[in-house]
Design an enzyme around this catalytic site. Structure first.
Site, PDB file in Angstrom:
ATOM      1  N   LYS A  62       7.768   0.688   1.418  1.00 51.23           N
ATOM      2  CA  LYS A  62       8.505   0.100   0.274  1.00 51.23           C
ATOM      3  C   LYS A  62       9.837   0.823   0.038  1.00 51.23           C
ATOM      4  O   LYS A  62      10.880   0.187  -0.104  1.00 51.23           O
ATOM      5  CB  LYS A  62       7.644   0.167  -1.012  1.00 51.23           C
ATOM      6  CG  LYS A  62       6.324  -0.572  -0.911  1.00 51.23           C
ATOM      7  CD  LYS A  62       5.519  -0.458  -2.174  1.00 51.23           C
ATOM      8  CE  LYS A  62       5.114   0.947  -2.520  1.00 51.23           C
ATOM      9  NZ  LYS A  62       4.291   1.653  -1.501  1.00 51.23           N
ATOM     10  N   LYS A 102       0.557  10.688   6.526  1.00 49.75           N
ATOM     11  CA  LYS A 102       0.394  12.055   7.050  1.00 49.75           C
ATOM     12  C   LYS A 102       1.741  12.589   7.535  1.00 49.75           C
ATOM     13  O   LYS A 102       2.065  13.752   7.304  1.00 49.75           O
ATOM     14  CB  LYS A 102      -0.642  12.058   8.188  1.00 49.75           C
ATOM     15  CG  LYS A 102      -2.076  12.015   7.637  1.00 49.75           C
ATOM     16  CD  LYS A 102      -3.113  12.239   8.714  1.00 49.75           C
ATOM     17  CE  LYS A 102      -3.397  10.962   9.460  1.00 49.75           C
ATOM     18  NZ  LYS A 102      -4.396  11.021  10.500  1.00 49.75           N
ATOM     19  N   GLU A 103       2.533  11.711   8.137  1.00 49.86           N
ATOM     20  CA  GLU A 103       3.864  12.132   8.600  1.00 49.86           C
ATOM     21  C   GLU A 103       4.772  12.479   7.424  1.00 49.86           C
ATOM     22  O   GLU A 103       5.532  13.427   7.470  1.00 49.86           O
ATOM     23  CB  GLU A 103       4.518  11.025   9.420  1.00 49.86           C
ATOM     24  CG  GLU A 103       4.145  11.055  10.884  1.00 49.86           C
ATOM     25  CD  GLU A 103       4.567   9.784  11.594  1.00 49.86           C
ATOM     26  OE1 GLU A 103       5.636   9.237  11.296  1.00 49.86           O
ATOM     27  OE2 GLU A 103       3.771   9.317  12.444  1.00 49.86           O
ATOM     28  N   GLU A 121      10.571  -1.071  -6.944  1.00 53.25           N
ATOM     29  CA  GLU A 121       9.393  -0.674  -6.169  1.00 53.25           C
ATOM     30  C   GLU A 121       8.159  -0.821  -7.066  1.00 53.25           C
ATOM     31  O   GLU A 121       8.065  -0.209  -8.110  1.00 53.25           O
ATOM     32  CB  GLU A 121       9.525   0.779  -5.698  1.00 53.25           C
ATOM     33  CG  GLU A 121       8.403   1.195  -4.772  1.00 53.25           C
ATOM     34  CD  GLU A 121       8.660   2.557  -4.134  1.00 53.25           C
ATOM     35  OE1 GLU A 121       9.642   3.224  -4.513  1.00 53.25           O
ATOM     36  OE2 GLU A 121       7.867   2.950  -3.267  1.00 53.25           O
ATOM     37  N   ASN A 178       0.823  -1.210   0.000  1.00 48.19           N
ATOM     38  CA  ASN A 178       0.000   0.000   0.000  1.00 48.19           C
ATOM     39  C   ASN A 178       0.864   1.271   0.000  1.00 48.19           C
ATOM     40  O   ASN A 178       2.080   1.200   0.236  1.00 48.19           O
ATOM     41  CB  ASN A 178      -0.909  -0.019   1.238  1.00 48.19           C
ATOM     42  CG  ASN A 178      -2.214   0.730   1.006  1.00 48.19           C
ATOM     43  OD1 ASN A 178      -2.298   1.618   0.155  1.00 48.19           O
ATOM     44  ND2 ASN A 178      -3.227   0.387   1.765  1.00 48.19           N
ATOM     45  N   ILE A 179       0.244   2.395  -0.220  1.00 43.06           N
ATOM     46  CA  ILE A 179       0.941   3.685  -0.155  1.00 43.06           C
ATOM     47  C   ILE A 179       1.431   3.873   1.290  1.00 43.06           C
ATOM     48  O   ILE A 179       0.669   3.652   2.242  1.00 43.06           O
ATOM     49  CB  ILE A 179      -0.028   4.835  -0.536  1.00 43.06           C
ATOM     50  CG1 ILE A 179      -0.635   4.596  -1.915  1.00 43.06           C
ATOM     51  CG2 ILE A 179       0.680   6.182  -0.481  1.00 43.06           C
ATOM     52  CD1 ILE A 179      -1.787   5.531  -2.250  1.00 43.06           C
ATOM     53  N   SER A 188       3.460   2.062   2.975  1.00 43.91           N
ATOM     54  CA  SER A 188       3.647   0.825   3.762  1.00 43.91           C
ATOM     55  C   SER A 188       5.124   0.615   4.118  1.00 43.91           C
ATOM     56  O   SER A 188       5.440  -0.241   4.950  1.00 43.91           O
ATOM     57  CB  SER A 188       3.120  -0.384   2.977  1.00 43.91           C
ATOM     58  OG  SER A 188       3.740  -0.453   1.710  1.00 43.91           O
TER      59      SER A 188
HETATM   60  N1  LIG Z   1       8.430   0.673   9.968  1.00 47.36           N
HETATM   61  C1  LIG Z   1       8.193   1.983   9.994  1.00 47.36           C
HETATM   62  N2  LIG Z   1       7.793   2.573  11.123  1.00 47.36           N
HETATM   63  C2  LIG Z   1       7.526   3.892  11.165  1.00 47.36           C
HETATM   64  N3  LIG Z   1       7.625   4.719  10.093  1.00 47.36           N
HETATM   65  C3  LIG Z   1       8.022   4.180   8.927  1.00 47.36           C
HETATM   66  C4  LIG Z   1       8.308   2.784   8.790  1.00 47.36           C
HETATM   67  N4  LIG Z   1       8.673   2.530   7.514  1.00 47.36           N
HETATM   68  C5  LIG Z   1       8.600   3.705   6.874  1.00 47.36           C
HETATM   69  N5  LIG Z   1       8.232   4.694   7.697  1.00 47.36           N
HETATM   70  C6  LIG Z   1       7.984   6.103   7.366  1.00 47.36           C
HETATM   71  O1  LIG Z   1       6.707   6.151   6.765  1.00 47.36           O
HETATM   72  C7  LIG Z   1       6.692   6.981   5.617  1.00 47.36           C
HETATM   73  C8  LIG Z   1       6.368   6.139   4.390  1.00 47.36           C
HETATM   74  O2  LIG Z   1       7.411   5.208   4.159  1.00 47.36           O
HETATM   75  P1  LIG Z   1       7.918   4.892   2.667  1.00 47.36           P
HETATM   76  O3  LIG Z   1       9.073   3.964   2.771  1.00 47.36           O
HETATM   77  O4  LIG Z   1       8.138   6.173   1.918  1.00 47.36           O
HETATM   78  O5  LIG Z   1       6.625   4.145   2.087  1.00 47.36           O
HETATM   79  P2  LIG Z   1       6.237   3.769   0.595  1.00 47.36           P
HETATM   80  O6  LIG Z   1       7.479   3.835  -0.243  1.00 47.36           O
HETATM   81  O7  LIG Z   1       5.657   2.407   0.694  1.00 47.36           O
HETATM   82  O8  LIG Z   1       5.211   4.777   0.160  1.00 47.36           O
HETATM   83  C9  LIG Z   1       8.057   7.625   5.559  1.00 47.36           C
HETATM   84  O9  LIG Z   1       7.996   8.874   6.211  1.00 47.36           O
HETATM   85  C10 LIG Z   1       8.957   6.649   6.335  1.00 47.36           C
HETATM   86  O10 LIG Z   1      10.052   7.291   6.937  1.00 47.36           O
HETATM   87  O1  LIG Z   2      -0.098   2.991 -10.251  1.00 48.39           O
HETATM   88  C1  LIG Z   2       0.036   3.849  -9.353  1.00 48.39           C
HETATM   89  C2  LIG Z   2       1.115   3.850  -8.478  1.00 48.39           C
HETATM   90  C3  LIG Z   2       1.204   4.812  -7.518  1.00 48.39           C
HETATM   91  N1  LIG Z   2       0.276   5.784  -7.418  1.00 48.39           N
HETATM   92  C4  LIG Z   2       0.421   6.859  -6.417  1.00 48.39           C
HETATM   93  C5  LIG Z   2       0.197   6.472  -4.992  1.00 48.39           C
HETATM   94  C6  LIG Z   2       1.072   7.446  -4.239  1.00 48.39           C
HETATM   95  O2  LIG Z   2       0.371   8.685  -4.062  1.00 48.39           O
HETATM   96  C7  LIG Z   2       2.239   7.691  -5.182  1.00 48.39           C
HETATM   97  C8  LIG Z   2       3.475   6.919  -4.853  1.00 48.39           C
HETATM   98  O3  LIG Z   2       3.158   5.681  -4.276  1.00 48.39           O
HETATM   99  P1  LIG Z   2       3.976   5.095  -3.011  1.00 48.39           P
HETATM  100  O4  LIG Z   2       3.178   3.909  -2.565  1.00 48.39           O
HETATM  101  O5  LIG Z   2       4.111   6.142  -1.965  1.00 48.39           O
HETATM  102  O6  LIG Z   2       5.313   4.726  -3.562  1.00 48.39           O
HETATM  103  O7  LIG Z   2       1.766   7.326  -6.478  1.00 48.39           O
HETATM  104  C9  LIG Z   2      -0.821   5.787  -8.267  1.00 48.39           C
HETATM  105  O8  LIG Z   2      -1.713   6.664  -8.170  1.00 48.39           O
HETATM  106  N2  LIG Z   2      -0.901   4.831  -9.218  1.00 48.39           N
END
Ligand SMILES: Nc1ncnc2c1ncn2[C@@H]1O[C@H](COP(=O)(O)OP(=O)(O)O)[C@@H](O)[C@H]1O
Ligand SMILES: O=c1ccn([C@H]2C[C@H](O)[C@@H](COP(=O)(O)O)O2)c(=O)[nH]1
Length: 249
Positions: free
Chosen positions: A51, A182-183, A121, A46-47, A49
């Site tokens: 990754k 949100k963070e 990713e 998920n967004i 999560s």
């Molecule tokens: N295990 C964790 N616990 C707390 N915060 C995390 C964790 N993993 C990632 N984060 C934080 O959560 C946010 C989203 O993580 P991110 O790796 O960018 O997710 P994604 O790539 O899946 O969208 C970032 O601000 C990251 O620093």
């Molecule tokens: O096919 C897609 C892939 C991603 N998105 C959006 C969702 C997020 O707002 C950003 C980046 O995704 P992360 O999970 O934070 O890497 O892109 C989409 O709309 N469609």
């Protein structure tokens, strides 16, 4: 012309060296040059999560090339921001964003690497089976847009070999993702409600856990992703062998 001759003559003209038809492609698909024996691991989830955090962690390992999602391109293509436009008006701009995402994901799948292991990713599959599907099912993508995107996706996957050896699914609860999102505070994502993450979560679960929705291109390794960073690193280490061998056993 047979399929092979036609493809070869086209590619000779193109002279890019990017794709070529090779005899080992039993299905007669275009394949990447010189990438036959390399492992491809896709990190899905998920967004927010975790990754990118996971990819950053493994990027410190030698012999791995990490490809994060090209979000900067999705936020700026020739001065336009299709990601922001999609969140503002998904019905109008969903197809624009997802067409561009499909292109950039394909480009990543086909790019050549020097390292024997590539960690990506998401994937072209996740973009279609989760995000396009969600726009369509929620009534925010017109049927004609969905049909055109689906035709493109089917053409690409039927004519170009897009090998994936292992999917690592970072399974997280939508609530935790919402807090992390949100963070992270990405401007375009400020309007994402919890319900959006719940819908994405459900599609991921149907695809990779229940296995009831779409074809899964590779075995799936599930890692629980709600833990704090310290525990996540522990889990990455516990699963390192499986991940880097491209096997979930
Ligand atoms: N295990 C964790 N616990 C707390 N915060 C995390 C964790 N993993 C990632 N984060 C934080 O959560 C946010 C989203 O993580 P991110 O790796 O960018 O997710 P994604 O790539 O899946 O969208 C970032 O601000 C990251 O620093
Ligand atoms: O096919 C897609 C892939 C991603 N998105 C959006 C969702 C997020 O707002 C950003 C980046 O995704 P992360 O999970 O934070 O890497 O892109 C989409 O709309 N469609």
């Amino acid at each position: 012309f047979s399929n092979q001759t036609r493809a070869e003559s086209y590619l000779e003209t193109k002279k890019s060296g990017y794709l070529t038809m090779q005899s080992y492609s039993s299905q007669g698909k275009l394949v990447r040059n010189g990438e036959k024996n390399k492992l491809v691991i896709c990190i899905e989830g998920n967004i927010a999560s975790g990754k990118t955090t996971c990819l950053e962690y493994f990027s410190k390992t030698s012999n791995i090339e990490v490809l994060t999602e090209p979000v900067s391109k999705w936020r700026n293509v020739r001065g336009h921001n299709p990601l922001g436009l999609m969140y503002q008006d998904p019905t109008r701009w969903g197809i624009t964003l997802q067409t561009y995402i499909q292109l950039t994901m394909l480009d990543q799948h086909l790019s050549t690497t020097s390292a024997p292991i590539r960690m990506m990713e998401r994937s072209i599959y996740g973009a279609k089976y989760i995000f396009v599907e969600n726009l369509y099912r929620s009534g925010k993508m017109p049927e004609v847009d969905f049909a055109v995107l689906s035709e493109w996706f089917e053409w690409i996957t039927q004519n170009i070999a897009i090998p994936v050896d292992l999917i690592v699914y970072l399974q997280s609860s939508p609530q935790i993702c919402h807090e992390r999102l949100k963070e992270r505070c990405r401007e375009e994502e400020k309007i994402i409600p919890l319900e959006y993450l719940e819908a994405i979560h459900q599609l991921y679960e149907d695809w990779l856990i229940k296995k009831t929705s779409f074809n899964i291109p590779a075995p799936v390794l599930v890692i629980s992703a709600d833990d704090d960073l310290q525990k996540m690193i522990h889990q990455f280490e516990e699963n390192r062998e499986k991940i880097l061998s491209g096997r979930n056993v």
